[in-house]
Write a protein that holds these residues in place. Structure first.
Motif, mmCIF file in Angstrom:
data_model
loop_
_atom_site.group_PDB
_atom_site.id
_atom_site.type_symbol
_atom_site.label_atom_id
_atom_site.label_comp_id
_atom_site.label_asym_id
_atom_site.label_seq_id
_atom_site.Cartn_x
_atom_site.Cartn_y
_atom_site.Cartn_z
ATOM 1 N N MET A 12 -37.532 -25.131 -13.671
ATOM 2 C CA MET A 12 -36.088 -25.137 -14.348
ATOM 3 C C MET A 12 -35.717 -26.224 -15.527
ATOM 4 S SD MET A 12 -33.836 -23.267 -12.535
ATOM 5 C CE MET A 12 -32.153 -24.031 -12.735
ATOM 6 N N VAL A 13 -36.323 -27.112 -15.792
ATOM 7 C CA VAL A 13 -36.616 -27.705 -16.995
ATOM 8 C C VAL A 13 -37.456 -27.458 -18.116
ATOM 9 C CG1 VAL A 13 -36.936 -30.072 -17.863
ATOM 10 C CG2 VAL A 13 -36.369 -29.916 -15.946
ATOM 11 N N ARG A 14 -38.353 -26.515 -17.644
ATOM 12 C CA ARG A 14 -39.030 -25.569 -18.916
ATOM 13 C C ARG A 14 -37.827 -24.738 -18.876
ATOM 14 N NH1 ARG A 14 -43.122 -26.111 -14.726
ATOM 15 N NH2 ARG A 14 -42.966 -24.354 -14.617
ATOM 16 N N THR A 15 -37.152 -24.034 -18.069
ATOM 17 C CA THR A 15 -36.177 -23.143 -19.001
ATOM 18 C C THR A 15 -35.262 -23.797 -19.953
ATOM 19 O OG1 THR A 15 -36.950 -21.895 -17.343
ATOM 20 C CG2 THR A 15 -34.954 -21.305 -18.221
ATOM 21 N N GLY A 16 -34.947 -24.621 -19.897
ATOM 22 C CA GLY A 16 -33.716 -25.326 -20.136
ATOM 23 C C GLY A 16 -34.583 -25.649 -21.790
ATOM 24 N N LEU A 17 -35.376 -25.891 -21.617
ATOM 25 C CA LEU A 17 -35.914 -26.689 -23.061
ATOM 26 C C LEU A 17 -35.883 -25.434 -23.896
ATOM 27 C CD1 LEU A 17 -38.593 -29.574 -21.852
ATOM 28 C CD2 LEU A 17 -36.128 -29.676 -22.868
ATOM 29 N N ARG A 18 -37.039 -24.253 -22.972
ATOM 30 C CA ARG A 18 -36.756 -23.250 -23.770
ATOM 31 C C ARG A 18 -35.563 -22.633 -24.327
ATOM 32 N NH1 ARG A 18 -39.952 -21.248 -19.733
ATOM 33 N NH2 ARG A 18 -38.682 -19.624 -18.971
ATOM 34 N N ASP A 26 -38.006 -22.424 -36.804
ATOM 35 C CA ASP A 26 -39.078 -23.069 -37.145
ATOM 36 C C ASP A 26 -39.519 -23.573 -35.865
ATOM 37 O OD1 ASP A 26 -36.923 -24.916 -36.942
ATOM 38 O OD2 ASP A 26 -37.482 -26.355 -38.224
ATOM 39 N N LEU A 27 -39.642 -23.152 -34.853
ATOM 40 C CA LEU A 27 -39.921 -23.717 -33.522
ATOM 41 C C LEU A 27 -40.560 -22.166 -33.037
ATOM 42 C CD1 LEU A 27 -37.531 -25.978 -32.571
ATOM 43 C CD2 LEU A 27 -39.566 -26.398 -34.030
ATOM 44 N N GLU A 28 -41.706 -22.740 -32.285
ATOM 45 C CA GLU A 28 -42.676 -21.475 -31.926
ATOM 46 C C GLU A 28 -42.803 -22.456 -30.310
ATOM 47 O OE1 GLU A 28 -46.158 -18.000 -31.948
ATOM 48 O OE2 GLU A 28 -46.061 -19.543 -33.471
ATOM 49 N N ILE A 29 -42.343 -21.597 -29.767
ATOM 50 C CA ILE A 29 -43.542 -22.330 -28.069
ATOM 51 C C ILE A 29 -44.512 -20.935 -27.979
ATOM 52 C CG2 ILE A 29 -42.631 -22.979 -25.800
ATOM 53 C CD1 ILE A 29 -39.573 -23.239 -26.389
ATOM 54 N N VAL A 30 -45.805 -21.803 -27.951
ATOM 55 C CA VAL A 30 -46.767 -20.680 -27.456
ATOM 56 C C VAL A 30 -47.397 -21.735 -26.295
ATOM 57 C CG1 VAL A 30 -46.963 -21.144 -30.153
ATOM 58 C CG2 VAL A 30 -48.289 -23.266 -28.852
ATOM 59 N N GLY A 31 -46.285 -22.118 -25.538
ATOM 60 C CA GLY A 31 -47.506 -21.925 -24.365
ATOM 61 C C GLY A 31 -46.828 -23.320 -22.973
ATOM 62 N N GLU A 32 -46.457 -23.378 -22.196
ATOM 63 C CA GLU A 32 -46.276 -24.591 -21.547
ATOM 64 C C GLU A 32 -47.042 -24.459 -19.618
ATOM 65 O OE1 GLU A 32 -43.233 -22.409 -18.161
ATOM 66 O OE2 GLU A 32 -42.269 -21.974 -20.456
ATOM 67 N N ALA A 33 -46.448 -25.303 -19.207
ATOM 68 C CA ALA A 33 -48.269 -26.101 -18.279
ATOM 69 C C ALA A 33 -47.171 -26.815 -17.220
ATOM 70 C CB ALA A 33 -49.432 -26.677 -18.305
#
Length: 222
Positions: A12-18, A26-33
């Motif tokens: 849920m935190v990762r989803t919120g940050l995305r 100017d921001l590109e989320i290229v991956g997560e873990a």
């Protein structure tokens, strides 16, 4: 374009940050873990500019992951994420050279600007906890006794590299002042304060304001 990896064990935190960061041009989320071990592989493979790193995770915590990553060449800027405003592990991460830390409830506009600032190499600290973190970093006696308190001779030599004005700014940084507050106290523009802070970082080999504060403390200037 700032390449970003999000590391947090809570989906849920990762989803919120995305949602917060993914819409910025100017921001590109290229991956997560979701854990530190997976984060190491993702970050080494994708080579992001900035990593948002949860500090408490299974398999390998964020502190260990931060330490390992920062020991490698061309390491990304790492901003630690935490739900605690006086977390000892956050302080240790800053000492290791993490660019800073943010509370997970940081307002979205501030989160976006913090990522941009980290990519520029600027320190990122949640305003509500800057004073507590620096106070914790500079508390307690160390070394021999000098005219202004305990000091370490090596730290004193490092501070001697600074000009008188830079030392004044460094002391205000160690007291937890923001650039605006330092400018008001020393009658300087914010731009001049920023220039001084940049030179202080370079001369002291510091990555963030906490490291500057510790050196000022160790030099006995507080």
């Amino acid at each position: 374009m700032i390449r970003l990896v999000i590391v947090d064990d809570d989906p849920m935190v990762r989803t919120g940050l995305r949602l917060i960061l993914g819409g910025e041009s100017d921001l590109e989320i290229v991956g997560e873990a979701g854990d530190g071990l997976r984060a190491m592989a993702v970050i080494r493979d994708l080579e992001p500019d900035v990593v948002l790193m949860d500090i408490r995770m299974p398999e390998q915590d964020g502190l260990t992951t931060t330490e390992l990553l920062l020991s490698e060449p061309d390491a990304p800027r790492i901003v630690v994420l935490t739900t605690f405003d006086a977390d000892d592990m956050v302080l240790r991460a800053l000492r290791l050279g993490a660019t800073g830390f943010l509370l997970k409830d940081t307002p979205p506009p501030r989160m976006v600007e913090a990522v941009r600032a980290a990519a520029r190499g600027e320190v990122v600290l949640s305003p509500s906890v800057t004073h507590q973190v620096i106070a914790a970093a500079t508390g307690g006696p160390y070394g021999a006794q000098g005219p202004h308190g305990p000091y370490d001779a090596g730290a004193r030599r490092e501070l001697d590299r600074l000009t008188e004005r830079e030392r004044e700014v460094a002391v205000e940084v160690a007291r937890g002042g923001s650039n605006t507050e330092i400018g008001e106290r020393l009658h300087m523009s914010v731009a001049t304060v920023k220039a001084n802070v940049t030179r202080i970082f370079a001369k002291l080999g510091a990555e963030n304001r906490v490291q500057v504060a510790m050196k000022v403390r160790d030099a006995g200037l507080l």
